[in-house]
Design an enzyme around this catalytic site. Structure first.
Site: not given
Length: 739
Positions: A239, A628, A630, A700, A703-704
């Site tokens: 993280f 996207i 996956n 793009k 995760g954030e």
């Protein structure tokens, strides 16, 4: 674009290794004759070490060495700064002097033949200090806010006259928000095994940025870059905490050199609250003015973030404010408060998650002041361009995210008045907030090796802390080469592989994925050239542009046959083909377009009116994040980020003792985080978005952004349920008891 693997929910190719224990993490790389090191942390928040009572500890069984500023080598600490490092200031020079700059700073390291003996000895080492009282709270009268002195601070930005427009606005809100300090607490603690071979150092280290750790340690020890090797094939969550190279890595290398044997050093949970960064506490003011029909005329957003005194940590706290909503008058102001603490660090959704909490909470407050539905208010102020940069968005699907999310979530069932919805005796509230995060794309290289048996090996110095890098890169390589995923082997996490940017900032799929694709295309071209030169090939003598690659086969353009499998082409020579390539994006694209992901986050809370317990019963995030790769991994990423947002909203707070800066809850009993029983129904959905400008894959990153809008959506839902507006995080039972 026709695809066979990209866009498919391929299960994790490394899943079996992880669940069977075959995956090796930093602390798993035990070396022959290794010793164990344990850090001794300062127990004062400011001052100097005056004495170490070493003799009793050196006499303890198994103790090999005690290293402190008294006997540590003087290190080069040569210049080195990656873009993730603070631009201004100098990293902690560990064990180079007697100065204590913050509570928990490493002041010694004890080496012993077993971990148990090293821990006992470290606990027995008595250290005396000339202590001073630190300043650790930005609201302390002795704390002084300053302007950031580096170029990254973006301390002031403005368009129009926001103050005058606010004064003239018929409807306005002007409020302040306080967001707590948070600490990263991944499952895997920081760990390193260090081993020297002459003047060459190998580090098996938990790192999200192995090539940077290589460069940092080389600079610290004054070594040639090639003399340091960093290995990290798997990360057990991070993280952001492993983006930088923290002092424990240097300490392990010092100890290993000093005793002449490999060293294992693993931080305990308590130590991870001291020296590996944290999300900084922020204080923010947001003032918004609007017409009575909901047109925003002024936005003022002022932020203050904490930093250490020896480095200037800045983050993008206010960056989203300039482009989120259409407004002719915007002013942002960012300041820092230096404190006697360790340097903060990037933590999931850095900057945006904190800044958007304040902005989206204030916008919700404005919606109530206007009597306009929160989604409708955002729709009325949707910009057509990035008004801060005065350029078009490469793509922006925020309105579509709200439309799809509202329908799926059942927003139409919400009644506007606070305390108007119940489920039996429980108060029910619905809240919403926007999410955004920039599209990062950095130079990356990859190497692909095609073997005569039809398999492909991909190598790149990227990392995987859990989102599925092995799997997504396998999909990109398999699709580009036209072979099954089972025939692709991806290797990552070594500094001697082609360089890659940090595994953070939602840039891995865009940057590394594009490089893997480029390397696979280069390998395909080399196969084609070899086939054209082979008299036995059906494409012999053809021009390169007259040959096409179809599903792993080479054939002439217009030929209806299946073509020649590339494994046959390689088998004829018996030699593999190796290709090395870097990612590429039109260098003018970033100048022409504003590139961001967007999302709409919905949350429903249930609050017991008698005891004020708060439960997030369900939440939904709708995201426009390009292509996207996956959907299975993407959904997992988003729900994980949403869980982090629940922690931010309701639980996570590192509390410091003002007397010495000690984190009083530096353990999992009192530092609260969501567990399975805290999680209700979570769902992520994705808006179709074709963005040819961001990169070759059109991705793009997720995760954030998955964390960014969750906390304000929950805070807004709590207000809807109770009628009470809480302007600080986390929101606890005591904050709504009087609601």
């Amino acid at each position: 674009m026709t695809t066979t693997l990209i866009g498919k929910p391929v299960t994790r190719v490394d899943g079996r290794a992880k669940v069977t224990g075959a995956a090796r993490y930093a602390a798993d790389f035990n070396q022959h004759a290794q010793l164990y090191a344990v850090i001794v942390s300062a127990t004062t928040g400011l001052g100097r070490v005056t004495a170490l009572d070493e003799a009793p500890v050196r006499a303890m069984p198994g103790v090999v060495e005690i290293i402190s500023h008294l006997n540590a080598p003087r290190l080069a600490y040569g210049p080195h700064k990656a873009f993730i490092d603070p631009e201004v200031g100098e990293r902690l020079h560990v064990l180079q002097d007697a100065q204590v700059r913050f509570y928990g700073q490493p002041v010694a390291v004890v080496v012993a033949d077993t971990l148990d003996r090293a821990e006992r000895a470290a606990n027995a080492l008595r250290i005396s200090y000339a202590a001073e009282r630190p300043v650790v709270d930005p609201r302390d009268p002795k704390a002084q806010a300053v302007e950031p002195s580096g170029s990254r601070g973006h301390s002031h930005a403005a368009r129009g006259d926001a103050d005058r427009a606010l004064a003239d606005a018929p409807v306005k809100v002007d409020v302040t928000y306080d967001m707590a300090r948070e600490n990263h607490n991944p499952m895997e603690p920081h760990a390193v095994v260090a081993a020297w071979d002459g003047d060459r150092l190998t580090l098996w280290s938990k790192s999200q940025f192995v090539v940077n750790e290589q460069a940092e340690i080389a600079a610290i020890f004054g070594l040639p870059l090639q003399n340091v090797r960093v290995i990290c094939p798997f990360i057990g969550g991070a993280f952001g905490t492993s983006l930088r190279t923290w002092p424990h890595v240097t300490l392990a290398a010092i100890a290993a050199r000093q005793v002449g044997r490999p060293i294992k050093l693993v931080l305990n949970r308590r130590q991870m609250f001291f020296t590996t960064g944290h999300r900084p506490r922020t204080l923010q003011r947001v003032a918004i003015g609007a017409t009575r029909d909901g047109r925003i005329t002024s936005i003022i957003h002022e932020g203050n973030g904490e930093t250490s005194r020896y480095e200037e940590f800045t983050e993008a706290l206010l960056s989203a404010t300039s482009y989120m909503y259409s407004c002719p008058n915007v002013r942002t102001s960012y300041r820092l408060t230096p404190l006697d603490i360790g340097t903060p660090n990037h933590m999931r959704g850095p900057g945006e998650s904190s800044g958007m909490f304040a902005l989206e909470s204030a916008l919700d407050e404005l919606s109530y002041a206007l009597g306009i539905d929160p989604i409708e208010l955002r729709r009325r102020n949707e910009p057509t361009i990035d008004e801060g940069e005065n350029k078009p968005f490469s793509s922006r699907s925020l309105v579509q995210c709200y439309e799809r999310g509202a329908e799926r979530f059942g927003w139409s069932r919400r009644t506007p008045a606070p305390r108007s919805m119940r489920d039996g005796r429980l108060l029910v509230g619905m809240g919403v907030a926007s999410a955004t995060y920039p599209v990062w794309y950095l130079p990356t290289s990859a190497r692909v090796r095609l073997h005569p048996d039809g398999t492909a090996a991909v190598e790149v110095a990227a990392s995987d802390m859990g989102p599925g890098t092995y799997t997504s890169m396998t999909q990109v390589a398999a699709e580009t080469l036209g072979i099954p995923v089972e025939q692709v082997r991806v290797s990552i996490g070594r500094s001697d592989f082609p360089p890659a940017p940090p595994h953070g900032g939602s840039m891995t799929m865009a940057s590394v994925g594009s490089a893997v694709r480029a390397a696979c295309l280069a390998a395909r071209d080399e196969v084609t050239r070899r086939a054209i030169a082979d008299q036995r090939s059906p494409v012999f003598g053809a021009a390169l542009e007259g040959v096409e690659w179809i599903g792993g086969n080479v054939r002439r353009l217009g030929d209806a046959s299946a073509g020649q499998p590339y494994r046959d082409i390689l088998a004829s020579s018996g030699q593999p083909i190796e290709a090395h390539a870097s990612n590429f994006r039109d260098p003018e694209a970033a100048q022409r377009y504003s590139m961001h992901s967007f999302g709409a986050v919905f949350a429903e809370v249930a609050i017991d009116p008698d005891v004020s317990t708060i439960r997030v019963r369900r939440a939904l995030g709708a995201y426009g994040a390009g292509r996207i790769v996956n959907p299975l991994l993407a959904s997992s990423q988003c729900t994980g980020g949403m869980i982090g947002g629940i922690g931010m909203a309701l639980m996570e707070q590192t509390a410091l003792d003002a007397r010495d800066g000690r984190p009083v809850n530096a353990h999992m009993a009192d530092y609260l985080m969501p567990v399975n029983l805290d999680i209700g129904q979570l769902e992520a959905l994705f808006v179709d978005e074709d963005d040819p400008h961001v990169n070759a894959l059109g991705v793009k990153g997720l995760g954030e952004i998955a964390l960014v809008g969750m906390a304000p959506a929950i805070a807004n839902a709590i207000h809807h349920a109770t009628g009470k507006r809480v302007r600080h995080l986390p929101i606890r039972i005591e904050d709504v008891l009087t609601a």
